[in-house]
Design an enzyme around this catalytic site. Sequence first.
Site, PDB file in Angstrom:
ATOM      1  N   GLU A 240      22.692  58.242  50.562  1.00  0.00           N
ATOM      2  CA  GLU A 240      22.229  57.118  49.739  1.00  0.00           C
ATOM      3  C   GLU A 240      22.056  57.678  48.339  1.00  0.00           C
ATOM      4  OE1 GLU A 240      21.806  54.033  50.840  1.00  0.00           O
ATOM      5  OE2 GLU A 240      22.166  54.488  52.946  1.00  0.00           O
TER       6      GLU A 240
ATOM      7  N   CYS B 126      17.276  53.445  42.299  1.00  0.00           N
ATOM      8  CA  CYS B 126      18.727  53.657  42.469  1.00  0.00           C
ATOM      9  C   CYS B 126      19.517  52.405  42.124  1.00  0.00           C
ATOM     10  CB  CYS B 126      19.014  54.111  43.891  1.00  0.00           C
ATOM     11  SG  CYS B 126      18.113  53.173  45.096  1.00  0.00           S
TER      12      CYS B 126
HETATM   13  P1  NAP Z   1      17.696  64.921  43.752  1.00  0.00           P
HETATM   14  O1  NAP Z   1      17.407  65.848  42.650  1.00  0.00           O
HETATM   15  O2  NAP Z   1      19.088  64.851  44.265  1.00  0.00           O
HETATM   16  O3  NAP Z   1      16.695  65.331  44.935  1.00  0.00           O
HETATM   17  C1  NAP Z   1      16.631  64.604  46.127  1.00  0.00           C
HETATM   18  C2  NAP Z   1      16.187  65.528  47.247  1.00  0.00           C
HETATM   19  O4  NAP Z   1      17.200  66.508  47.450  1.00  0.00           O
HETATM   20  C3  NAP Z   1      14.897  66.294  46.919  1.00  0.00           C
HETATM   21  O5  NAP Z   1      14.157  66.451  48.094  1.00  0.00           O
HETATM   22  C4  NAP Z   1      15.442  67.635  46.449  1.00  0.00           C
HETATM   23  O6  NAP Z   1      14.532  68.688  46.618  1.00  0.00           O
HETATM   24  C5  NAP Z   1      16.617  67.800  47.388  1.00  0.00           C
HETATM   25  N1  NAP Z   1      17.642  68.744  46.939  1.00  0.00           N
HETATM   26  C6  NAP Z   1      17.892  69.217  45.697  1.00  0.00           C
HETATM   27  N2  NAP Z   1      18.922  70.099  45.742  1.00  0.00           N
HETATM   28  C7  NAP Z   1      19.323  70.169  47.036  1.00  0.00           C
HETATM   29  C8  NAP Z   1      20.331  70.895  47.733  1.00  0.00           C
HETATM   30  N3  NAP Z   1      21.157  71.736  47.116  1.00  0.00           N
HETATM   31  N4  NAP Z   1      20.458  70.697  49.069  1.00  0.00           N
HETATM   32  C9  NAP Z   1      19.652  69.856  49.724  1.00  0.00           C
HETATM   33  N5  NAP Z   1      18.656  69.157  49.126  1.00  0.00           N
HETATM   34  C10 NAP Z   1      18.509  69.306  47.799  1.00  0.00           C
HETATM   35  O7  NAP Z   1      17.265  63.427  43.412  1.00  0.00           O
HETATM   36  P2  NAP Z   1      15.914  62.916  42.754  1.00  0.00           P
HETATM   37  O8  NAP Z   1      15.914  63.280  41.307  1.00  0.00           O
HETATM   38  O9  NAP Z   1      14.754  63.295  43.590  1.00  0.00           O
HETATM   39  O10 NAP Z   1      16.113  61.337  42.922  1.00  0.00           O
HETATM   40  C11 NAP Z   1      16.870  60.595  42.037  1.00  0.00           C
HETATM   41  C12 NAP Z   1      18.240  60.262  42.589  1.00  0.00           C
HETATM   42  O11 NAP Z   1      18.123  59.661  43.861  1.00  0.00           O
HETATM   43  C13 NAP Z   1      18.956  59.242  41.721  1.00  0.00           C
HETATM   44  O12 NAP Z   1      20.308  59.585  41.606  1.00  0.00           O
HETATM   45  C14 NAP Z   1      18.795  57.950  42.505  1.00  0.00           C
HETATM   46  O13 NAP Z   1      19.750  56.956  42.234  1.00  0.00           O
HETATM   47  C15 NAP Z   1      18.891  58.450  43.896  1.00  0.00           C
HETATM   48  N6  NAP Z   1      18.316  57.495  44.830  1.00  0.00           N
HETATM   49  C16 NAP Z   1      19.139  56.778  45.652  1.00  0.00           C
HETATM   50  C17 NAP Z   1      18.602  55.824  46.507  1.00  0.00           C
HETATM   51  C18 NAP Z   1      19.471  55.023  47.448  1.00  0.00           C
HETATM   52  O14 NAP Z   1      18.935  54.496  48.422  1.00  0.00           O
HETATM   53  N7  NAP Z   1      20.765  54.907  47.204  1.00  0.00           N
HETATM   54  C19 NAP Z   1      17.232  55.600  46.520  1.00  0.00           C
HETATM   55  C20 NAP Z   1      16.423  56.343  45.659  1.00  0.00           C
HETATM   56  C21 NAP Z   1      16.966  57.294  44.830  1.00  0.00           C
HETATM   57  P3  NAP Z   1      13.572  69.200  45.446  1.00  0.00           P
HETATM   58  O15 NAP Z   1      13.460  68.095  44.448  1.00  0.00           O
HETATM   59  O16 NAP Z   1      12.319  69.467  46.143  1.00  0.00           O
HETATM   60  O17 NAP Z   1      14.199  70.435  44.890  1.00  0.00           O
END
Ligand code: NAP
Length: 476
Positions: free
Chosen positions: A248, A282
């Site tokens: 997602e 998102c």
């Molecule tokens: P993110 O930086 O991708 O982080 C999401 C999760 O992934 C966090 O728990 C993060 O851990 C973890 N993560 C980071 N690097 C990783 C890796 N190499 N392997 C596995 N996990 C890893 O996203 P965010 O900044 O938290 O959230 C914003 C993004 O989420 C936006 O792009 C938004 O559109 C998207 N989003 C999508 C939806 C949907 O339903 N489509 C809903 C909400 C948000 P740490 O942060 O602890 O390092």
Amino acid sequence: MEEFQIYISGEWKSSDHYISVFNPYTGEEIARVAESSRKDFDLAVKSCELGFKKNRYLPAFQRAEILHKVSELLSQKEEEFAQVITNESGKAIKYSRGEVRRAVENLQFSAEAAKHVKGKVLVPDAAKGGIKHKLFYERFPLGIIAAITPFNFPLNLVVHKIAPAIAAGNSVLLKPSSLTPITSIKLIELFLEAGLPPHAVNLVIGRGDIVGDWITGNEKINMITFTGSPSVGKWIKNNSGMKKVSLELGANSPLIIDEIRDWDKLISRCVTGVLANGGQVCISTQRIYINTTYYDEFKKRLTAAFKKVNVGNPTEEKVEYSSLISEKEAVRIEAWLKEAEKNGANIITGGKRFKSIIEPTLVEDIKPDMKIYSSEIFGPVAVLIPYDNFSDVLDRVNNSQFGLNAGVYTSEINKAFLAYEKLESGAVIINDIPTWRVDHMPYGGVKNSGSGREGPEFAIEEMSEIKLMVFADLDT
Ligand code: NAP
């Protein structure tokens, strides 16, 4: 300062290392959370194996009862959870309360869905080889589901993963965002209080790039359900081997305004669509395409509404949104705006940054390669684009790497169905913003917005697999 433990292998544990959690609005350190070591992670996987054996054989009605109970407990603690969400994510308190209410309902959807995991009877002799046979299938849980979640809805997006996974009979290894782990800790407490078998869930806290490596590389984990940024999503998919992966991811969600029947309602919905949670949604409304007939008036009215929005301390009732999750994010958005301005874009209103706050911002005179148009801005910014021809604008909307939700205002049934047919997205919302969502709908994207669908009934399908039963050589 409060210190929190992690939940590994049926017990709450301290650690040698702690992660600091900050209030994004005040910048204050608000808590320290035990960080999981590699040893903790390995224990968590072993525990999930035990938990799976237990949870898969719990009768469906019992899994449903547990989920109903979590919903009830959460409802009793609405204010406590809302305060935690606001404190660690900077979300305006009224939206945090809204998130808790949605999570309460979402848990109920999963509880109900636990009782309706679907199978099917096939017509065996539709094939010559199937004469005198009986064929049917049911869905079985996958095993260990690793759930990786983002910061922007620290409660409801975690519920979107744990609840259907448990409903389907799996066990869950949860890795929440290390920016907002406290909500997950509190939620796990409720699951345990509600009677979830102790090993059916494990909570691993740590930096994504470290824990992500452990998760993707572990063969005992059967599925990764990830919500977060497209770049991390791609990395997970490319490194997960034979695991099932559902993603997602992000978007630059479009809204097409072809017709306006109620100006006040439309403007109010656009304010919500662009600015809710500071645009850190998102399906935040980012690209607004407006029929040229309405363009000038729409720009005038939306600008006026943006100037009135209360931005500030997220604990105040009247505040619509406060800071972004970090100053780093605000600096990124500021840079994208400056780059667009340098290349000819006009900032109609906003554009300024104060520490981790970006003013509500509207931009016009966009070129397709500007980041504020082509990438996910994830901030309180929208671009306005006039258009003349409805069919052409659908092509312009599709010229994007993303496809999550799309909104279209029209009262013409043919245009509504043309949009539904042509738009490359997971959902088309007629007469509302793309930011519209209810939690039981099938939700998810195409292209770089991801694959797989959430919403309890649909997530259960992703988190289970079909097993076929064949009776051969029957005397019928
Ligand atoms: P993110 O930086 O991708 O982080 C999401 C999760 O992934 C966090 O728990 C993060 O851990 C973890 N993560 C980071 N690097 C990783 C890796 N190499 N392997 C596995 N996990 C890893 O996203 P965010 O900044 O938290 O959230 C914003 C993004 O989420 C936006 O792009 C938004 O559109 C998207 N989003 C999508 C939806 C949907 O339903 N489509 C809903 C909400 C948000 P740490 O942060 O602890 O390092």
